[in-house]
Structure formats: structure tokens, C-alpha cells
Design a protein around this motif. Structure first.
Motif, PDB file in Angstrom:
ATOM      1  N   MET A 150      33.646  50.058  81.517  1.00  0.00           N
ATOM      2  CA  MET A 150      32.391  49.639  80.899  1.00  0.00           C
ATOM      3  C   MET A 150      31.207  50.520  81.295  1.00  0.00           C
ATOM      4  O   MET A 150      30.060  50.143  81.116  1.00  0.00           O
ATOM      5  CB  MET A 150      32.097  48.168  81.259  1.00  0.00           C
ATOM      6  N   LEU A 151      31.479  51.682  81.858  1.00  0.00           N
ATOM      7  CA  LEU A 151      30.418  52.666  82.026  1.00  0.00           C
ATOM      8  C   LEU A 151      30.393  53.539  80.783  1.00  0.00           C
ATOM      9  O   LEU A 151      31.393  53.663  80.082  1.00  0.00           O
ATOM     10  CB  LEU A 151      30.679  53.556  83.249  1.00  0.00           C
ATOM     11  N   LEU A 152      29.260  54.165  80.528  1.00  0.00           N
ATOM     12  CA  LEU A 152      29.166  55.041  79.374  1.00  0.00           C
ATOM     13  C   LEU A 152      30.115  56.227  79.526  1.00  0.00           C
ATOM     14  O   LEU A 152      30.334  56.695  80.637  1.00  0.00           O
ATOM     15  CB  LEU A 152      27.740  55.579  79.238  1.00  0.00           C
ATOM     16  N   PRO A 153      30.649  56.704  78.420  1.00  0.00           N
ATOM     17  CA  PRO A 153      31.483  57.901  78.535  1.00  0.00           C
ATOM     18  C   PRO A 153      30.643  59.032  79.109  1.00  0.00           C
ATOM     19  O   PRO A 153      29.525  59.269  78.672  1.00  0.00           O
ATOM     20  CB  PRO A 153      31.874  58.212  77.080  1.00  0.00           C
ATOM     21  N   GLY A 154      31.206  59.717  80.087  1.00  0.00           N
ATOM     22  CA  GLY A 154      30.462  60.806  80.710  1.00  0.00           C
ATOM     23  C   GLY A 154      29.796  60.400  82.003  1.00  0.00           C
ATOM     24  O   GLY A 154      29.370  61.246  82.780  1.00  0.00           O
ATOM     25  N   VAL A 155      29.717  59.101  82.252  1.00  0.00           N
ATOM     26  CA  VAL A 155      29.135  58.642  83.511  1.00  0.00           C
ATOM     27  C   VAL A 155      30.286  58.331  84.453  1.00  0.00           C
ATOM     28  O   VAL A 155      31.139  57.496  84.154  1.00  0.00           O
ATOM     29  CB  VAL A 155      28.278  57.383  83.290  1.00  0.00           C
ATOM     30  N   VAL A 156      30.317  59.047  85.571  1.00  0.00           N
ATOM     31  CA  VAL A 156      31.404  58.805  86.527  1.00  0.00           C
ATOM     32  C   VAL A 156      30.810  58.561  87.902  1.00  0.00           C
ATOM     33  O   VAL A 156      29.661  58.901  88.172  1.00  0.00           O
ATOM     34  CB  VAL A 156      32.378  59.991  86.598  1.00  0.00           C
ATOM     35  N   ILE A 157      31.642  58.003  88.761  1.00  0.00           N
ATOM     36  CA  ILE A 157      31.209  57.693  90.114  1.00  0.00           C
ATOM     37  C   ILE A 157      31.715  58.763  91.055  1.00  0.00           C
ATOM     38  O   ILE A 157      32.904  59.085  91.079  1.00  0.00           O
ATOM     39  CB  ILE A 157      31.744  56.317  90.550  1.00  0.00           C
ATOM     40  N   ASN A 158      30.801  59.320  91.823  1.00  0.00           N
ATOM     41  CA  ASN A 158      31.158  60.353  92.790  1.00  0.00           C
ATOM     42  C   ASN A 158      30.465  60.078  94.102  1.00  0.00           C
ATOM     43  O   ASN A 158      29.244  59.901  94.132  1.00  0.00           O
ATOM     44  CB  ASN A 158      30.685  61.730  92.296  1.00  0.00           C
ATOM     45  N   THR A 159      31.248  60.029  95.171  1.00  0.00           N
ATOM     46  CA  THR A 159      30.632  59.909  96.483  1.00  0.00           C
ATOM     47  C   THR A 159      31.284  60.906  97.420  1.00  0.00           C
ATOM     48  O   THR A 159      32.400  61.369  97.192  1.00  0.00           O
ATOM     49  CB  THR A 159      30.808  58.507  97.075  1.00  0.00           C
TER      50      THR A 159
END
Lengths: 342, 407, 290
Positions: B364-373
Motif C-alpha cells: 500500500m505504498l506508492l509505486p516507487g516508494v521504498v523503505i531503506n535503512t
């Protein structure tokens, strides 16, 4: 003081002192907070219970003490114990000043003027004019004081004992103040100001001084509270705090010194109890508790306890012969009173 | 004495066996963890002035209920203990201490609010308890060196404000900007970021700043003043109720600026619909999640999975409320972290894995939005995309902007 | 000039709502000599009842009057069941009971209807009167309604025997009983009427601020302030006080301090007025004889 009462007092003190050893750090922390509220409520009681001036704005004085302590510790590098007397002095000054306009306002109008003060407090604290000191909306973080080196106590336990000591000192102070002539003058002003004035009591002086002392107590409580919670922010001092103090006052017992302790315990512990009873609407349970308390104990917890003691004493034939004249309750009232419009 | 000594020796032996056994099986447990259970703590404002956000806590609990029904994480079910703090910092301190010291939770997850999290920031770091994925966009939660146990989750407010500032500098460089902000940490954080984004143009372009308190009944007066200042760009830093009021009042008095709405209040269902969809036309915001009322997602399997979850586990909640997507995404992130921990469920390893999310996508995040830590990057989501409201839905435009790159 | 007019009229508009709340507060005060802190939450709860009826399909005015009736009955019942046991108790005990009610209503509303904001319809037309840009039709409607209610309340209290009985019961319960007035039921009647007026206030404010459980908290304070300013004995004073508070707040915020301190300044002003006229602008001076 009669032996029985002295023994009871000693037992309570020892019990209170032993508690942190028996309970964990978290419970000790909760009890410390309850004691802090007890000090604040004691202050309110002096003004509202004994002197009849209803204040719905004591949260403001609490906030004043809290911020005084926070600013002194973080910006002034002052040790935490010095903040207490300073907070008291600042609170006294503010309360005394507020007492002057309060002279003109009676009953409900005074209550609402103080309510307005309570509502305005967060906004004043957030104001950018003061933000250099108050930290504005961000608030101020305070480091927890450590117990003095050598004592085998945790920081929470140490703070508990500090608070307990402060409470004891302030309790004795209040008891001293209220049982003497000043106390009688205060109560006279509450019950019948015209008669009191006719008797030569300087209404203006007593009322403003009482406001000052009451505010001083609550400010000291605020300073302690800030040190215990380790954080002050405008959101911590909303009007709900003032209402909570009033609730604690009435539930504990108006015009009663020990009542303040019960009041503090109530406002600290009952919300948690309510949350355990109902996750969905805990505050509805809390409200129900409030109403139930008012039905069952119109004179507060201390009022109930006092009537229980009296009943016990009456049952014992030895004492009932000695105590023919019903003793007027030292720290309370034997009949209901109203903070009537005066 | 001989008996006591042999008894002690026996205990040491057994204890040693247990340790060896534990080490051999590889399972390391922090507090609140057993072979079948993981205790997670949370504080949310279920009462008081911010009680609308309590929907997030409820939705998170609903998501964990689904995870538990499906077997849990590596065979362990989640015991989610969420306590009410009424948005009052002293109460937060109490509740967090209760969770850590009495309930002995493994970690604190998604506690809501800036002042509330600030109150326990030092405590949790001193006690080495993860303060993970806090539910606030304040920029101070991503400082791994000073506060190694605290991590944010959503794109922080300052980055978002800079995105708007950059857009204005590029597309309306002669604009006159009026700002309405909530007089608290959240509002001021946005304000600061916005001014930083405008740089030396800030003083010239900003013609009016108006604030309001959460206890104010309306903000009509502020909107009137803003219109009167001649501003033709409006940066709207308001929480949902006031955002709805602002949109409606601006339309009613005939003020039609280029209107930027902050991410906290861009829910079509809970803000734009009450305000009036036709009055909300032309609004610009930035998104990182899918809006549940957006028709372009509504046939996708991801949306259907979300709707199924809502129907089954969170049926009383509002399906148009963005908070329910937010909570879904955040909870999924934690589940991923816990999965990555495997059987090493110590607090230290939780933080280690939380700082080890690589290009992690959520449905349910927008396409292209990813999580990076990473150990030096404690801002999980930093990408957003601008969107304009066309009277029906938010229409994405431009590229996905990675705020971490566009410093 | 345009700005001044806009802010002034906007202040009048919101002041109309404060006036309604102030009227309800004065109503209770006239009937019972007490301030009901739960007034705002009761009004909010009544508004939710109306919202629920409308959502169930009822037409607006049917829901409106049904809510009035329900609120009236509710207020009476509340007084007879919850307040009655503490009628004779010290004032502060009653205040604590009111606080308890406040908290209960707030929590119940949140639990039953959840916390997201809901739009609430207005019975007045969307288009501003004569197409003006200064004040909406709803706001004008609120002021008109407030004035109508004021006249009704005034007529009731001053011109009807029941109103007289109610005032007598509040002022001197003992003497009132001696004259045959059912003091308890007069109190209940006062509560019922105040609850009904509160319901009107809630239904009038919800279209402006959106319906949610914390809707009345900010308004209540200003309503109190308006009642204080006008004088607790005077319904007309309360209405005027409410409108003045609205205007003062807006103008202060625009021209004097900016929104950051306008609440504080408005309150300071009210306290100053009270110092000059301790019974409010229109309250009667109460002279105590020994």
C-alpha cells in the motif's frame, strides 16, 4: 498528641518509607507522582478548602513551578534541590499577585477567572516571546538526579524519599498554620466574611497571603513533578490538570490535610484502574468512579475515615464516657459548608 | 555448608546447560519473548484532543490480529499492548515505564506524537529499549549516533516542506506565500523546513504567517487575515479537522491561492469530503501511500487484500480514513523486521535488523516508494510524490522525489 | 476597512454560537445556581443523536425537533437520577459530579461514534445572503435563532408563572417550598431546558466546526466567558457577552497580538472587565446584608 494517634502516625510513616523497598521501580515512580499531586492538592486545599476561594486554575502554578525547576536545572546548572525553594518563592509571588484581583471576584466568578488562567497557560508557555527560556513547543528535557553517592538506592527510590520528606515538611507546615489563629481566621473568612471582618480580621491581607501560600505549595509540587517526569512541555499543563487537582481535592476531602494524600493517590491510580476495567472507554469508567465517590463519600475519603474512627471510638465504652462533648474535628468540618458567594 | 555448595554447583551446572542449549539452538530472547510470544508495547491517544489518531492504534492491533491468525512470525504470536496516554507527556512517561518495567515488552512500536515521544526519548535510549517507527514526522527521530534506539518511519515533515518549497521556487517564483500552522511541535517543524527550503527567498516571499491552537473552535479569522495579506500561495499546515475548515472557508470567501496541503491531512475521506470535494479542487499535496478512495488502485490485488483485512479485522473503522492505510503499512514494516530477526529476538538485534531494510516494498505504498535503512540512515521512508486533487481523487504528477538525495 | 468588516462579521458569526452556549449556561444557572461543566459535552452528544437520526434517513427538521425533545427529557432525567443525590451536598461535590458527567459523555460519544470528523448539515441555504462575501447564511441563521431563543427564554423566565417558580426555587429553595413550589422538579425543568438549548447550540455549531467528540471543548470556554461577561443573571447579557467575546477575539487576533496570544489576551480582557464590574456587564449587584 495522644499516644494512639502518635503510634498510628509512626506506623504510616514507616509503612510509607518501606514501600519502595517492597515495590519495583515503576510502582515507586507512580507513588512518587501520587505524593507530588498530594502536595499540589494540599496547596489547593489551603485556598479552597480552608479559605473558601475556589480555584480552577492551580495547574498554572504547578506549571510555573515545573518550568522554574526545568529552566534552573538546564540553563542555570543549579542542583535540583535548590529549585524547590525557588519554585516555592516564585509560586508565592505569583499567587500573592493573583490574590489581589481575586479579592474583587466572588464565588463562581473567581472560579471562572482561574479557569481562564488554566486555559491560557499552554498558550503562554508556547509563546515565542518566552521560547528562549521555555523551549517553546519542544519543551525541556531534564536529566534524572542520582542518589547521593554511597546510598544503595535507585534513582526512583531516592526521588520517592525526597518527595516524601518534602511532603512531610509541608504537611507539618500546613498543620501548624491551620490549627492556630491563622487557621481559624481563614475558616472564619470562608464561613462568614462579614462577621470575620467585623471581628477585626484583615480580609485582604489574609486572602492574598493564603493565595500566595497555596500557590507556593502547588509550585513546589510542580517542580518535583518536573524532576520526576524529567520533561516539561506546554501539553503537560492543560486545563485538564487543574480539573484533576480539583477532583483530587474533593475526593480526598475538603478542608482536611490527610485528605490531600488520598486525593493524590486517587488521581494517580484510578485512571490506570479504569483503563484495566475498560479498554474501550476508560474515561467513562473514571467519570462513573467520580460520581460514585461523590454519592458514597460526600466528605471525601478522609471524611469517611473520620466518621469511621468516630464510630469506633463511640463503640468503646471507656472513651465514650470521657468524650461526652463531641469534639469538633480539628482538621475538618462537622457540618457541610459551601464556598458561598463571599 | 557442603550441601549448600553442592546445591549451588548443581544450579550452575543446570544454568550452564541452559545457556549452552540456548546458544546451540541459536534462540536469543530479549524481554517479552518466548518460543510462542512476542510482547510489543505502544502508546496512542485514545482520549483527549488528539483522539482521532487513536484509529491508528486500533488498526495496528487489527493487523497483528491477522498476523496471529496466520500463524504469527516464525511461529510466535504478537501480544500487542497499547495504552492510552491522552497525548499528555507525563502520562506517556507513566505508560511507557509500565510497558517496559512491568509488562516487560520487547520494544515500543509506533508511539504517537512528538511531545509524547520526546518525553520518553532519553529514558528509552538509556534503558536500551527500541523506540521503533515512531508515529510522528518530526525530524529529530533519525539520529543514530546520539539516539541509537530511536527510529522514525514516515517521511519527516521538514523534507516534505522542502519539496513544496522547491516546487514553488521552480513554478511560481514570484508568488506571495501565506502560511497557516498549528502552534505546536508539528506545525513548527513544517514551518522550519519550509523556510529552509525557500532559503534566502523566504523573507521576500512569505507575506503572512498565522497560527492556531488545537483548542480553537475555528480558524476562520486566520483565513480571512491570510487572504487579506494578498497571498496567492497558501501553505496549509493543519491537522484534519482544521484542514477541512481551512479549505472550506477559503473557498467561501473567494480566496483561490495555490494551496499546498500537508500530508497529515490529505485524506480524501476524512478531510476533503467534509470540506467539499469541489472546494478542494486544485489542492496540492505529497503522497507516499495509496489513498484508499483513489479509483486507480481499487481493482488492484493489493487494495483488495487491504479491504479484506479491513472487513474482517477492523470492520468498525472508516474505510475512507488514510490512518487505516498508514497503520497497515507501519505494522507490516515491523513484521518484516521481526521476520528478519529470526530467532535472535534481542533488543539489540531488533535495532540491527530495523537498520537493515533494503529496498523494502509494501503493497500500500506508492509505486516507487521504498523503505531503506542503514546504520547511518534512520529515516525509513524518504520518498514522496506530488499530487493534485481533481475534484474526485489525488492525481499523481512529476516523479517520485527522494528527499534524502535532494538535500 | 474590508478586513475590519470581514473580521468583525466573522467575530459576530462565531459569537452567535458562543451566545447560544452562554444562554444554556445562564439557563442552568438561573435554575440551579450552579455551573454545569458538562453542558458542552451534553450538547455534543445531542448533536450526535441528531446526526444519527439524519443518517438513518430522517429529514432535518424532524431530526432537529426530535433531538430537542430527547435532550429535554434526557436533561430532566439526568437531574432527577444523577444530580439529585448530591443536591444538598457542598457545591464542589456537585462540580465533581458535573466533571464526571463531562468525562462520561465525551468517552461515550467517542466510543459510539468514533473520532473522525463528520460533516453536519445546516438548515440554512448555502448561498450567502445577497451574494455577500462577509457572512454566510448559516451564520446569519445562527444569530437569528439565538435571538429567537433569547426572546423565548426571557419570556419564559419573566412572564410565565413557571419561570417565576423556577427562579424562586433557585434563589431561595426553602421559601419556595413554603409557597408550594416543587423545588426538585423546578430544578429538573431547568436542566431539561438547558439541555435543549445546548442541543440547539451543538446543532448550530457542528456545521461550522465539524462534528467530533471534542467539538465543544474550545467553544465551551468562550461560552462561559460570554456568560461571565454579560452577567450570570441576565440571559440578554449572556447573548451580548457571547457576541462580544467573538468579536473581541477576532479583532484582537487580527490587529493587536496575532493568533499566538489572542486567547490569552481575550481572557485577560474578560478578567479585567470583571474587576471593574464584578457581576458582569449586566448582572445585578448582590448586596449581602448581615
Amino acid at each position: 498528641m495522644p499516644t494512639g494517634r502518635a503510634l498510628a502516625l509512626a506506623a504510616v510513616l514507616i509503612g510509607a518509607g518501606a514501600l519502595p523497598m517492597l515495590l519495583g521501580d515503576y510502582r515507586t515512580f507512580q507513588l512518587t507522582l501520587a505524593l507530588v499531586y498530594a502536595i499540589a492538592i494540599l496547596g489547593l486545599n489551603i485556598l479552597t478548602g480552608y479559605n473558601g476561594q475556589v480555584s480552577l486554575g492551580h495547574g498554572a502554578f504547578y506549571a510555573l513551578g515545573a518550568y522554574t525547576a526545568a529552566i534552573m536545572i538546564t540553563q542555570g546548572g543549579v542542583a535540583y534541590y535548590w529549585t524547590l525553594p525557588v519554585a516555592g518563592a516564585v509560586g508565592f509571588g505569583a499567587g500573592f499577585l493573583f490574590g489581589f484581583p481575586a479579592l474583587r471576584l466572588q464565588g463562581l466568578y473567581l472560579a471562572l477567572a482561574t479557569f481562564a488562567l488554566a486555559v491560557a497557560t499552554p498558550q503562554i508557555l508556547k509563546s515565542s516571546h518566552l521560547a528562549a527560556w521555555t523551549g517553546g513547543v519542544q519543551g525541556i528535557v531534564i536529566l534524572k538526579p542520582d542518589p547521593p553517592a554511597g546510598l544503595p538506592l535507585s534513582a526512583d527510590q531516592w526521588l520517592y524519599y525526597v518527595t516524601l520528606a518534602v511532603l512531610a515538611v509541608l504537611l507539618i507546615g500546613a498543620w501548624n498554620l491551620l490549627r492556630g489563629r491563622s487557621g481559624r481566621a481563614l475558616e472564619a473568612i470562608r464561613d462568614n466574611p462579614i462577621a470575620a471582618a467585623a471581628m477585626g480580621i484583615d480580609l485582604a491581607l489574609y486572602k492574598t497571603l493564603t493565595f500566595g501560600i497555596s500557590a507556593a505549595y502547588t509550585s513546589i509540587a510542580g517542580a518535583l513533578g518536573a524532576i520526576v517526569i524529567q520533561f516539561v512541555a506546554p501539553d503537560s499543563f492543560t486545563v485538564f490538570l487543574s480539573i484533576t487537582l480539583l477532583v483530587g481535592l474533593v475526593v480526598g476531602g475538603l478542608a482536611s490535610i490527610p485528605g490531600a494524600i488520598f486525593g493524590g493517590l486517587f488521581v494517580e491510580l484510578v485512571p490506570n484502574l479504569a483503563e484495566q476495567i475498560s479498554k474501550a472507554a476508560p474515561w467513562a469508567i473514571y467519570g462513573a468512579f467520580l460520581i460514585a465517590f461523590m454519592y458514597v463519600m460526600p466528605y471525601g475519603v478522609w471524611g469517611l475515615m473520620r466518621s469511621l474512627f468516630q464510630r469506633l471510638r463511640r463503640k468503646s465504652p471507656a472513651t465514650s464516657r470521657l468524650r461526652q462533648v463531641p469534639a469538633p474535628a480539628k482538621n475538618g468540618r462537622s457540618k457541610p459548608w459551601e464556598p458561598s458567594d463571599h | 555448608m557442603g550441601a549448600v555448595r553442592s546445591l549451588m554447583a548443581a544450579w550452575v551446572f543446570i544454568g550452564g546447560l541452559a545457556l549452552l542449549g540456548g546458544a546451540a539452538s541459536g534462540a536469543q530472547y530479549g524481554p517479552g519473548v518466548t518460543d510462542t510470544l512476542i510482547k510489543i508495547g505502544n502508546t496512542n491517544p485514545y482520549s483527549g484532543p488528539a483522539s482521532a489518531y487513536g484509529a491508528i492504534g486500533r488498526a495496528i492491533a487489527a493487523y497483528f490480529a491477522k498476523v496471529n491468525d496466520e500463524g504469527g512470525i516464525n511461529g510466535r504470536k504478537i501480544d500487542f499492548i497499547s495504552l492510552d496516554d491522552g497525548y499528555s507527556p507525563p502520562r506517556t512517561v507513566e505508560q511507557i515505564r509500565k510497558l517496559v518495567e512491568q509488562d516487560q515488552v520487547l520494544l515500543i512500536f509506533q508511539s504517537l506524537g512528538t511531545p509524547t515521544n520526546t518525553a520518553v526519548h532519553q529514558y528509552l535510549n538509556a534503558k536500551e529499549v527500541p523506540q521503533l517507527f515512531v508515529a510522528t514526522g518530526a525530524s529529530k527521530w533519525g539520529q543514530p549516533k546520539k539516539f541509537p534506539w530511536t527510529m522514525g518511519w514516515q517521511p519527516n515533515y521538514q523534507s516534505e516542506a522542502k519539496i513544496y518549497a522547491r516546487y514553488i521556487l521552480k513554478n511560481k517564483p514570484d508568488g506571495k506565500i501565506g502560511i497557516l500552522y498549528q502552534n505546536d511541535d508539528y506545525g513548527k517543524d513544517y514551518l522550519q523546513g519550509f523556510k529552509a527550503g525557500l532559503g534566502d527567498q523566504a523573507a521576500k516571499m512569505i507575506v503572512a504567517e498565522q497560527s492556531y491552537e488545537v483548542t480553537d473552535p475555528t480558524i476562520d479569522s486566520q483565513i480571512i487575515s491570510l487572504k487579506n495579506s494578498g497571498a496567492d500561495v497558501f501553505f496549509d499546515i493543519t491537522t484534519p479537522k482544521f484542514a477541512a475548515q481551512a479549505i472550506r472557508k477559503a473557498a467561501d470567501i473567494g480566496w483561490k491561492p495555490l494551496h499546498f496541503l500537508n500530508n497529515v491531512s490529505n485524506s480524501v475521506g476524512s478531510v476533503l469530503t467534509p470540506a467539499g470535494l469541489d472546494k478542494s479542487k486544485g489542492l496540492i499535496t505529497s503522497l507516499y501511500e495509496k489513498d484508499p478512495t483513489d479509483p486507480q488502485w481499487q481493482d488492484s490485488p493489493e487494495y483488495l487484500a487491504w479491504i479484506n483485512w479491513m472487513d474482517k479485522y477492523n470492520p468498525d473503522a472508516d474505510k475512507t480514513d488514510q490512518f487505516n492505510v498508514y497503520a497497515y503499512n507501519a505494522a507490516m514494516t515491523l513484521v518484516q523486521v521481526l521476520k528478519q530477526c529470526g530467532d535472535d529476538l534481542t533488543r539489540a538485534n531488533v535495532m540491527h535488523e530495523a537498520a537493515n531494510l533494503k529496498d523494502f516494498e509494501l503493497p500500500m505504498l506508492l509505486p516507487g516508494v521504498v523503505i531503506n535503512t542503514s546504520p547511518s540512515d534512520f529515516y525509513p521512508i524518504e520518498s514522496m510524490q506530488l499530487a493534485k486533487f481533481d475534484g474526485e481523487k489525488w492525481v499523481l504528477f512529476g516523479d517520485v522525489i527522494d528527499a534524502s538525495k535532494a538535500k | 476597512m474590508d478586513l475590519f468588516l470581514q473580521q468583525f462579521l466573522s467575530g459576530v458569526a462565531i459569537g452567535g454560537v458562543y451566545a447560544l452556549v452562554a444562554l444554556a449556561v445562564v439557563m442552568i444557572y438561573q435554575a440551579s445556581d450552579h455551573f454545569n461543566f458538562a453542558q458542552g459535552e451534553m450538547a455534543m452528544f445531542s448533536t450526535y443523536v441528531a446526526w444519527w437520526l439524519i443518517a438513518a434517513g430522517w429529514p432535518y427538521w424532524a431530526a432537529f425537533f426530535a433531538t430537542l425533545a430527547i435532550s429535554f427529557v434526557g436533561g430532566v432525567a439526568l437531574e432527577r437520577i444523577v444530580i439529585r443525590p448530591v443536591e444538598q451536598a457542598p457545591v464542589l461535590n456537585q462540580v465533581v459530579v458535573f466533571i464526571g458527567l463531562l468525562v462520561i459523555f465525551n468517552a461515550l460519544a467517542g466510543w459510539l461514534f468514533d473520532y473522525t470528523i463528520k460533516p453536519f448539515p445546516s438548515p440554512f441555504p448555502e448561498q450567502p445572503l445577497f451574494g455577500n462575501r462577509y457572512i454566510g447564511s448559516h451564520e446569519l441563521g445562527v444569530i437569528a435563532l439565538t435571538l429567537v431563543l433569547l426572546v423565548l427564554v426571557f419570556a419564559f423566565l419573566r412572564l410565565t408563572p413557571t419561570g417565576l417558580a423556577m427562579r424562586a426555587a433557585a434563589e431561595n429553595p426553602t421559601s419556595a417550598r413554603l409557597v408550594g413550589i416543587r423545588v426538585g422538579w423546578m430544578l429538573a425543568l431547568g436542566w431539561g431546558l438547558a439541555a435543549a438549548i445546548g442541543a440547539v447550540a451543538g446543532m448550530m455549531i457542528a456545521p461550522i466546526v465539524f462534528l467530533e467528540p471534542n467539538m465543544m471543548i474550545g467553544t465551551l470556554l468562550y461560552g462561559f466567558a460570554g456568560a461571565l461577561l454579560g452577567g450570570l443573571d441576565s440571559p440578554a447579557g449572556a447573548v451580548l457577552g457571547g457576541i462580544l467575546v467573538g468579536i473581541a477575539e477576532n479583532l484582537l487576533g487580527t490587529y493587536v497580538v496575532g493568533p499566538e496570544l489572542k486567547l490569552t489576551l481575550a481572557l485577560v480582557l474578560i478578567v479585567l472587565v470583571l474587576l471593574l464590574r464584578p457581576n458582569g456587564l449586566f448582572g445585578r449587584r448582590i448586596v449581602r446584608h448581615v
